[in-house]
Write a protein that holds these residues in place. Structure first.
Motif, mmCIF file in Angstrom:
data_model
loop_
_atom_site.group_PDB
_atom_site.id
_atom_site.type_symbol
_atom_site.label_atom_id
_atom_site.label_comp_id
_atom_site.label_asym_id
_atom_site.label_seq_id
_atom_site.Cartn_x
_atom_site.Cartn_y
_atom_site.Cartn_z
ATOM 1 N N THR A 450 0.838 -1.201 0.000
ATOM 2 C CA THR A 450 0.000 0.000 0.000
ATOM 3 C C THR A 450 0.870 1.247 0.000
ATOM 4 O O THR A 450 1.866 1.326 0.722
ATOM 5 C CB THR A 450 -0.924 0.022 1.236
ATOM 6 O OG1 THR A 450 -1.765 -1.126 1.209
ATOM 7 C CG2 THR A 450 -1.795 1.267 1.256
ATOM 8 N N ILE A 451 0.486 2.232 -0.809
ATOM 9 C CA ILE A 451 1.087 3.561 -0.791
ATOM 10 C C ILE A 451 0.022 4.544 -0.324
ATOM 11 O O ILE A 451 -1.094 4.542 -0.849
ATOM 12 C CB ILE A 451 1.599 3.976 -2.182
ATOM 13 C CG1 ILE A 451 2.520 2.907 -2.765
ATOM 14 C CG2 ILE A 451 2.316 5.325 -2.096
ATOM 15 C CD1 ILE A 451 2.973 3.204 -4.199
ATOM 16 N N ARG A 452 0.369 5.362 0.648
ATOM 17 C CA ARG A 452 -0.630 6.244 1.249
ATOM 18 C C ARG A 452 -0.148 7.699 1.239
ATOM 19 O O ARG A 452 0.533 8.136 2.160
ATOM 20 C CB ARG A 452 -0.940 5.790 2.675
ATOM 21 C CG ARG A 452 -2.255 6.305 3.197
ATOM 22 C CD ARG A 452 -2.677 5.588 4.467
ATOM 23 N NE ARG A 452 -2.012 6.086 5.655
ATOM 24 C CZ ARG A 452 -1.163 5.382 6.397
ATOM 25 N NH1 ARG A 452 -0.852 4.147 6.042
ATOM 26 N NH2 ARG A 452 -0.606 5.894 7.472
ATOM 27 N N PRO A 453 -0.485 8.471 0.207
ATOM 28 C CA PRO A 453 -0.173 9.894 0.236
ATOM 29 C C PRO A 453 -0.997 10.591 1.314
ATOM 30 O O PRO A 453 -2.170 10.279 1.524
ATOM 31 C CB PRO A 453 -0.563 10.376 -1.163
ATOM 32 C CG PRO A 453 -1.551 9.368 -1.663
ATOM 33 C CD PRO A 453 -1.173 8.067 -1.032
ATOM 34 N N THR A 454 -0.356 11.529 1.997
ATOM 35 C CA THR A 454 -0.980 12.208 3.131
ATOM 36 C C THR A 454 -0.752 13.706 3.005
ATOM 37 O O THR A 454 0.376 14.162 2.776
ATOM 38 C CB THR A 454 -0.371 11.695 4.450
ATOM 39 O OG1 THR A 454 -0.557 10.280 4.528
ATOM 40 C CG2 THR A 454 -1.031 12.354 5.654
ATOM 41 N N LEU A 455 -1.820 14.480 3.162
ATOM 42 C CA LEU A 455 -1.744 15.932 3.074
ATOM 43 C C LEU A 455 -1.292 16.497 4.412
ATOM 44 O O LEU A 455 -1.940 16.285 5.442
ATOM 45 C CB LEU A 455 -3.104 16.510 2.689
ATOM 46 C CG LEU A 455 -3.178 18.023 2.487
ATOM 47 C CD1 LEU A 455 -2.258 18.460 1.353
ATOM 48 C CD2 LEU A 455 -4.616 18.451 2.203
#
Length: 615
Positions: A450-455
């Motif tokens: 899983t890749i999880r971009p986070t703001l």
């Protein structure tokens, strides 16, 4: 052999964190073996809680999490001061000390407040009732017992902005010394420069002893896209891809409670009440103003009131700290009137300005990697023998990337996105045995990733309020996720970067990485797959609410009508009341919050000592 002849029950055990056939027996044996590992479970070094408090204390600390553990320990260094720490949960179970079990206790009723937000209009639309899940640690050590242990300090610009908002003494050059005060960095010299770190503090920091090959390949993938690979995001350069450091000790989790409180456990002036919940802070008024009087709390179905001679420090976190202030009549009148609480002190900012990071998970299968279970007897034996192997780390979760979207400052020095990764984790799940996507009985299944971009700096903001005047009821939690369109635009940009990362040569050729497609409710019906509109819809449907809640009792000068505490963390208008946790952050941090909360507690404890030791 057990460390102690009369080892206390420290629960819950690992076997209640997994369901499904033989895995229960496996986890039962594992829990027993871990408990007997003295350096991991520290059974003989546990806190000895008091059955009931004394009638009066110099200082009362509310909350034994990341901040409160530090405050209680630091204040108890003064032998003439008498300290009471009130913690709603129990002590850390031995199983939670194993790094790969980092998620096992999320959702456990004994360890987690299991909060749910109010229904969202623009986010979490695919969750039951449109409510986002907010796991928060209800245990000595707080959320630092159920998080990923990553040690990240945020950006220098975060703290310089705090100072620019009128918070003298909170610029980066001021706070870095307090980061270093706590830190005992074990990697200095191995790509970690000493001038940015300390090697002597109680909060140990180092890389995990085990690293799957894919962790290094993620760094190579980042480099293939042109991003820098750095040794230390807490050093000279604060952006790029890295193998993060973590708060661990000899291959096991090191919470702030374990680092600060356990060494102080035999101090006669430090009293600790576990499974005890503060219900009200009592304020007295006289001709000179308002000041602290006492604290009310419940423990084992009994109610107690303790008088306070000097100060109360609230370290209950960004959700529970404003909740307790509101229950005590401290806050905006309209919020208190809703549930019939008499206003004791008018502070419009209590519970307001709530911020939290938001993320989105893109799930992949590694078609060239046959599925296998990282948690097995071989990995158990390796961990028990030398604190090595998959159980001594968080798999690829130890990789971190802090980079800029196309909408951030072009020089890259103030990145607006952080990327988290998941996979190769030696754990079982609450849903049954191992995760279905990694079920070793399905021989044709591929390993998952899983890749999880986070703001990092969302514009949307929410608030903490009251549902009732009953302290046993959870607070009203309204994050207002994704109500600002710019948050969605930047997150879609983050999703595109994640896709680019997955499409690099190193990941496609070696792993055969392939996205797991999902309809995300009716998003696939309403929008063309892989369009920006599709991903904006998917983000609102499957929102990832990060566990970095902050800013709900923000720090600011008296000229700021929404500030709750001043730059010395004193609640405006009430003598002897301070807050030391993530709620005091004026703006949300560009990274994980745990290290910064410890820093806030260190600095706040010094403010108290400076005041009372000079009188």
């Amino acid at each position: 052999m057990s460390c102690c002849a009369n080892a206390p029950y420290i629960g819950p055990p690992l076997d209640r964190t997994c369901y499904g056939g033989s895995f229960i027996f496996f986890m039962h044996l594992l829990n027993s073996l871990i408990t007997k590992q003295c350096d991991v479970s520290e059974i003989c070094e546990r806190i000895n809680p008091r059955p009931q408090p004394d009638s009066e204390y110099d200082f009362v600390v509310i909350g034994g999490g990341a901040g409160g553990s530090v405050v209680a320990a630091r204040l108890s260094e003064i032998p003439d001061w008498k300290i009471l720490l009130i913690e709603a949960g129990g002590d850390e179970p031995p199983g939670s000390q194993v790094p790969s079990m980092m998620n096992n206790y999320v959702g456990d009723s004994q360890m987690d407040w299991r909060y749910r937000t109010e229904p969202q209009e623009m986010a979490c639309l695919g969750k039951p009732g449109r409510r986002c899940e907010w796991p928060r640690g209800r245990v000595l050590g707080g959320s630092g017992v159920i998080h990923g242990m990553m040690y990240m300090r945020g950006l220098p610009s975060d703290y310089n902005e705090w100072e620019a908002r009128g918070n003298e003494g909170w610029g980066y050059e001021d706070v870095v010394e307090y980061f270093k005060k706590s830190e005992g960095n074990r990697d200095v010299g191995d790509g970690i420069e000493k001038k940015y770190h300390n090697i002597e503090g109680p909060m140990l920091v180092q890389r995990f002893p085990d690293r799957p090959e894919m962790a290094e390949d993620i760094l190579r993938a980042g480099a293939e896209l042109g991003y820098p690979v750095v040794e230390d995001l807490n050093g000279e350069q604060h952006w790029g891809f890295t193998i993060a450091q973590a708060n661990i000790k000899n291959g096991s989790r090191l919470s702030s409670a374990r680092a600060f409180l356990r060494p102080a456990r035999d101090r006669p002036n430090l009293h600790i009440m576990l499974n005890s919940t503060a219900t009200r802070i009592m304020i007295k008024s006289n001709d000179t103003g308002k000041s602290i009087s006492a604290v009310e709390f419940t423990s084992n179905n009994q109610s107690f009131t303790v008088n306070v001679r000097r100060e109360v420090v609230v370290s209950a976190g960004a959700i529970n700290s404003p909740h307790l202030l509101l229950l005590s009549g401290i806050g905006p009148k309209e919020e208190l009137d809703k549930v019939g609480i008499e206003q004791v002190h008018d502070l419009p900012g209590v519970g307001q300005n709530l911020k939290n990071h938001v993320s989105f998970a893109l799930n992949y299968q590694l078609k060239k990697i046959k599925n296998y279970n990282d948690l097995n007897w071989d990995s158990v034996k390796e961990y028990l023998a030398g604190r090595k192997g998959p159980m001594s780390s968080t798999g690829v979760t130890q990789v971190a990337a802090r980079i800029s979207s196309e909408y951030a400052d072009p020089d890259g020095r103030n990145p607006d996105l952080q990327f988290f990764f998941s996979g190769y984790l030696a754990q079982c799940s609450l849903s049954g045995g191992v995760k279905e996507s990694e079920d070793p009985t399905k021989s044709q299944a591929a390993k998952s990733f899983t890749i999880r971009p986070t703001l990092l700096r969302p514009r949307s903001r929410g608030f903490i309020g009251l549902k009732s005047k009953d302290p046993k009821d959870s607070p009203l939690m309204q994050p207002n996720y994704l109500t600002d369109d710019e948050d969605v635009i930047r997150m879609v940009a983050g999703i595109r970067i994640a896709q680019d990362l997955a499409n690099t040569n190193v990941l496609t050729r070696k792993y055969g990485i392939q996205m797991v497609e999902n309809n995300y409710g009716d998003c696939s019906q309403n929008y063309t797959f892989d369009s920006d509109e599709f991903w904006a819809c998917a983000l609102r449907y499957d929102t990832g609410p990060e566990n970095h809640q902050s800013c709900s009792c923000k720090m600011g000068p008296s000229s700021d009508p929404t500030a709750v505490v001043d730059p010395k963390l004193q609640v405006h208008g009430i003598e002897g009341l301070r807050i030391m946790d993530a709620s005091v952050m004026p703006t949300v941090l560009s990274g994980n919050t745990h290290a910064t909360v410890v820093m806030i507690a260190e600095k706040g404890s010094d403010y108290i000592k400076q005041k009372w030791l000079t009188q």
